[in-house]
Motif scaffolding. Structure first.
Motif, mmCIF file in Angstrom:
data_model
loop_
_atom_site.group_PDB
_atom_site.id
_atom_site.type_symbol
_atom_site.label_atom_id
_atom_site.label_comp_id
_atom_site.label_asym_id
_atom_site.label_seq_id
_atom_site.Cartn_x
_atom_site.Cartn_y
_atom_site.Cartn_z
ATOM 1 N N ARG A 144 0.814 -1.491 -0.151
ATOM 2 C CA ARG A 144 0.041 -0.493 -0.425
ATOM 3 C C ARG A 144 0.371 1.682 0.047
ATOM 4 N NH1 ARG A 144 -3.282 0.856 4.664
ATOM 5 N NH2 ARG A 144 -3.652 2.558 4.132
ATOM 6 N N LEU A 145 1.973 0.979 0.159
ATOM 7 C CA LEU A 145 2.930 2.289 0.691
ATOM 8 C C LEU A 145 2.744 3.390 -0.331
ATOM 9 C CD1 LEU A 145 4.314 4.055 3.435
ATOM 10 C CD2 LEU A 145 6.844 2.103 2.444
ATOM 11 N N ALA A 146 3.543 3.009 -1.940
ATOM 12 C CA ALA A 146 4.059 3.697 -2.585
ATOM 13 C C ALA A 146 2.666 3.721 -3.369
ATOM 14 C CB ALA A 146 4.576 3.005 -3.615
ATOM 15 N N PRO A 147 1.538 3.114 -3.184
ATOM 16 C CA PRO A 147 0.985 3.495 -3.812
ATOM 17 C C PRO A 147 -0.182 5.120 -3.548
ATOM 18 C CG PRO A 147 0.067 1.855 -4.370
ATOM 19 C CD PRO A 147 1.270 1.935 -3.109
ATOM 20 N N ALA A 148 -0.087 4.874 -2.090
ATOM 21 C CA ALA A 148 -0.863 5.713 -1.243
ATOM 22 C C ALA A 148 0.269 7.239 -1.084
ATOM 23 C CB ALA A 148 -0.769 5.542 0.687
ATOM 24 N N VAL A 149 1.474 6.985 -0.863
ATOM 25 C CA VAL A 149 2.132 8.324 -1.336
ATOM 26 C C VAL A 149 1.604 8.993 -2.156
ATOM 27 C CG1 VAL A 149 4.519 9.111 -1.274
ATOM 28 C CG2 VAL A 149 4.118 7.016 0.335
ATOM 29 N N GLU A 150 2.193 7.766 -3.544
ATOM 30 C CA GLU A 150 1.827 8.800 -4.637
ATOM 31 C C GLU A 150 -0.082 9.048 -4.707
ATOM 32 O OE1 GLU A 150 2.066 9.617 -9.053
ATOM 33 O OE2 GLU A 150 3.288 9.068 -7.113
ATOM 34 N N ARG A 151 -1.036 8.908 -4.356
ATOM 35 C CA ARG A 151 -2.201 9.295 -3.970
ATOM 36 C C ARG A 151 -2.226 10.910 -3.678
ATOM 37 N NH1 ARG A 151 -3.669 4.138 -3.271
ATOM 38 N NH2 ARG A 151 -4.058 4.195 -0.922
ATOM 39 N N ALA A 152 -1.271 10.814 -2.385
ATOM 40 C CA ALA A 152 -1.058 11.803 -1.553
ATOM 41 C C ALA A 152 -0.699 13.458 -2.178
ATOM 42 C CB ALA A 152 -0.323 11.851 -0.231
ATOM 43 N N LYS A 153 0.293 12.549 -2.730
ATOM 44 C CA LYS A 153 1.121 14.059 -4.112
ATOM 45 C C LYS A 153 0.431 14.554 -5.430
ATOM 46 C CE LYS A 153 5.862 12.169 -3.119
ATOM 47 N NZ LYS A 153 6.879 11.481 -3.483
ATOM 48 N N GLN A 154 -1.156 13.469 -6.191
ATOM 49 C CA GLN A 154 -1.638 13.777 -6.661
ATOM 50 C C GLN A 154 -2.841 14.830 -6.514
ATOM 51 O OE1 GLN A 154 -1.477 13.196 -10.152
ATOM 52 N NE2 GLN A 154 1.117 12.124 -9.428
ATOM 53 N N GLY A 155 -3.293 14.270 -4.647
ATOM 54 C CA GLY A 155 -4.423 15.056 -4.557
ATOM 55 C C GLY A 155 -3.469 17.061 -4.217
ATOM 56 N N LEU A 156 -2.269 16.701 -3.384
ATOM 57 C CA LEU A 156 -1.811 17.561 -3.575
ATOM 58 C C LEU A 156 -2.185 18.723 -5.030
ATOM 59 C CD1 LEU A 156 0.785 17.197 -0.471
ATOM 60 C CD2 LEU A 156 -1.357 18.343 -0.477
ATOM 61 N N LEU A 157 -1.796 17.969 -5.789
ATOM 62 C CA LEU A 157 -1.379 18.953 -7.257
ATOM 63 C C LEU A 157 -2.954 18.869 -7.893
ATOM 64 C CD1 LEU A 157 -0.274 19.375 -9.944
ATOM 65 C CD2 LEU A 157 0.059 17.365 -10.207
ATOM 66 N N ALA A 158 -4.088 18.339 -7.166
ATOM 67 C CA ALA A 158 -5.483 18.560 -8.350
ATOM 68 C C ALA A 158 -5.769 19.454 -7.144
ATOM 69 C CB ALA A 158 -6.191 17.340 -7.551
ATOM 70 N N ALA A 159 -5.165 19.179 -5.849
ATOM 71 C CA ALA A 159 -5.491 20.560 -4.739
ATOM 72 C C ALA A 159 -5.290 22.037 -5.355
ATOM 73 C CB ALA A 159 -5.775 20.212 -3.215
ATOM 74 N N SER A 160 -3.831 21.886 -5.939
ATOM 75 C CA SER A 160 -3.820 23.128 -6.149
ATOM 76 C C SER A 160 -3.631 24.011 -6.500
ATOM 77 C CB SER A 160 -1.903 22.990 -6.165
ATOM 78 O OG SER A 160 -1.316 24.101 -6.314
ATOM 79 N N ASN A 161 -3.887 22.752 -7.903
ATOM 80 C CA ASN A 161 -4.659 23.173 -9.266
ATOM 81 C C ASN A 161 -6.647 23.440 -9.946
ATOM 82 O OD1 ASN A 161 -2.282 22.758 -10.969
ATOM 83 N ND2 ASN A 161 -3.462 20.468 -11.589
ATOM 84 N N ALA A 162 -7.453 23.454 -8.483
ATOM 85 C CA ALA A 162 -8.272 23.365 -8.465
ATOM 86 C C ALA A 162 -8.320 24.646 -7.888
ATOM 87 C CB ALA A 162 -9.603 22.729 -7.157
ATOM 88 N N LEU A 163 -7.525 24.936 -6.381
ATOM 89 C CA LEU A 163 -6.955 26.669 -6.136
ATOM 90 C C LEU A 163 -6.292 27.464 -7.073
ATOM 91 C CD1 LEU A 163 -7.505 28.164 -2.944
ATOM 92 C CD2 LEU A 163 -4.922 27.505 -2.804
ATOM 93 N N ASP A 164 -5.584 27.639 -7.907
ATOM 94 C CA ASP A 164 -5.832 28.362 -8.984
ATOM 95 C C ASP A 164 -6.229 28.834 -9.808
ATOM 96 O OD1 ASP A 164 -2.957 28.163 -8.170
ATOM 97 O OD2 ASP A 164 -2.068 26.514 -9.429
ATOM 98 N N ALA A 165 -7.074 27.518 -10.164
ATOM 99 C CA ALA A 165 -8.582 28.229 -11.037
ATOM 100 C C ALA A 165 -9.494 28.951 -10.215
ATOM 101 C CB ALA A 165 -8.846 26.471 -11.587
ATOM 102 N N THR A 166 -10.074 28.344 -9.110
ATOM 103 C CA THR A 166 -10.422 28.975 -8.097
ATOM 104 C C THR A 166 -10.410 31.012 -8.229
ATOM 105 O OG1 THR A 166 -12.055 27.997 -6.855
ATOM 106 C CG2 THR A 166 -12.239 30.051 -6.381
#
Length: 421
Positions: A144-166
């Motif tokens: 689970r470790l590698a996928p979990a860390v990757e999901r966290a990084k992708q989640g932060l990227l998606a949040a940053s992009n959504a914030l920029d769009a807003t």
């Protein structure tokens, strides 16, 4: 002499052959012990990898006990390994003068060392097999470790992009930006890896970052819609407040007619309605202005709270204004012909009485008593309509109370019958 030499020669030949045979047996025992030593060492090294994995991933009592038990095995392995090495060092099987006795002792000691090595290896193997469930769980965690860390990084990227769009749409979203920035230390620790911070802690951190980032992303994406909804509510409540301001001014004429046509008991409780309605509308307009300011400053939680207060104030004013109009309407109807309302109430009582008698020769006293009392209350209320200005409001409130009491009896009967009583 020849006989003695011949006999001596034969004894020497037999002793040399026996020594060589014992040397060969001892060498075979040495080889077997060496193989057992190697197998035990390999098994220990293989299991150590599993134990290290378990120690890094699982902090449960069972895992801690497994680590401690393996350490105990290490001590036992060191002991039998020492005994094996001592046995090897104690016997030089390549000596030219190795006699049969020394070779036999070497064989016996090396065989014993091999048996001890094999015994401990067997115990170690059984111990390793007993760890299968714990190791399976640990491996699952590692998977689970590698996928979990990757999901966290992708989640932060998606949040940053959504914030920029807003922000590009003209909304500040400062609170969301602050929440996203607060996750930066977690991202640093995720990048540093589980080797430094532990697998379990890294998994927990990754899951937390995913949740927080998803929340920020979702709120950022909904923010334009929230702004539009807030604007819509502001406009709607402003229109409603203006309408209620107009309606509040119409309450006084209603009260004047009530005073003129009906007894004081029919309208006294409404005397404060005009002032209360006007006050509620005024406060609503003040809160509406505060809500507008909060929206302009993009303080969304404050804006929502203010608009909720506005709605409650307008509801209060609306109910008070409506109560005055409804009172006049009902009093007009009952003063023109009170028999219709009375008959509706009597019908409700008779219907309940029929239900109470269904399938019975005599009614249940717990049902009959309240229904008989309801009949008497209606009779008294009708008898109270005396004088030039009868108290029609008392009649209406009493009939309403009677209908509520009758309905409670009906519900009680139905519940008891549903329960088989």
């Amino acid at each position: 002499m020849a006989a003695m030499n011949g006999g001596g020669t034969r004894r020497w030949g037999w002793g040399s052959a026996r020594a060589e045979h014992q040397r060969a047996d001892a060498q075979a025992a040495k080889d077997d012990a060496a193989a057992a030593f190697y197998e035990l060492d390999t098994a220990q090294r293989d299991l150590r990898i599993s134990i290290e994995t378990l120690n890094a991933v699982d902090d449960s009592p069972a895992a801690r006990k497994a680590v401690a038990d393996f350490a105990d095995f290490g001590s036992r392995i060191d002991q039998v390994s020492h005994e094996y090495i001592s046995a090897v060092d104690a016997h030089d099987l390549d000596r030219d003068d190795l006699d049969a006795g020394a070779a036999a002792r070497a064989r016996a000691e090396l065989a014993k060392a091999r048996q001890e090595l094999e015994r401990v290896r067997g115990e170690l193997q059984r111990f390793g097999e007993s760890l299968a469930p714990l190791l399976s769980q640990a491996e699952t965690q590692l998977a689970r470790l590698a996928p979990a860390v990757e999901r966290a990084k992708q989640g932060l990227l998606a949040a940053s992009n959504a914030l920029d769009a807003t922000r590009d749409s003209g909304l500040k979203a400062d609170d969301l930006a602050g929440r996203l920035a607060a996750l930066s230390p977690d991202l640093t620790k995720l990048n540093e890896g589980a080797g430094q911070h532990g697998v379990q802690e890294t998994l927990r951190r990754a899951d937390r970052v995913v949740r927080e980032a998803e929340a920020v992303r979702g709120e950022a994406e909904r923010l334009p819609e929230r702004a539009a909804e807030t604007d819509k509510r502001l406009a709607s409540l402003r229109t409603r407040a203006q309408a209620l301001h107009t309606r509040a001014g119409q309450v006084e004429p209603v009260l004047s007619e009530l005073r003129r046509r009906f007894s004081a008991a029919c309208w006294q409780d409404l005397q404060q309605v005009p002032a209360q309605a006007a006050k509620s509308v005024q406060r609503a307009e003040e809160k509406l202005a505060e809500g507008r300011k909060a929206r302009d400053e993009q303080r969304w939680a404050d804006a929502t709270a203010q608009l909720s207060t506005v709605r409650a104030l307008l509801n209060s004013a609306d109910e008070a204004i409506k109560a005055a109009g409804d009172r006049l309407q009902r009093l007009n109807e009952v003063s023109f012909d009170h028999t219709k309302e009375v008959e509706r109430t009597r019908f409700a009582i008779r219907d309940a009485q029929r239900l109470a008698m269904a399938g019975r020769s005599t009614p249940d006293p717990s049902h009959a008593g309240p229904l008989d009392d309801a009949v008497a209350r209606v009779d008294r209320a009708v008898a109270g309509l005396t004088g030039r200005h009868p108290d029609y409001w008392h009649l209406l409130t009493e009939l309403d109370a009677v209908k509520e009491a009758v309905q409670r009896v009906v519900e009680q009967i139905r519940e008891q019958r549903a329960a088989g009583q």
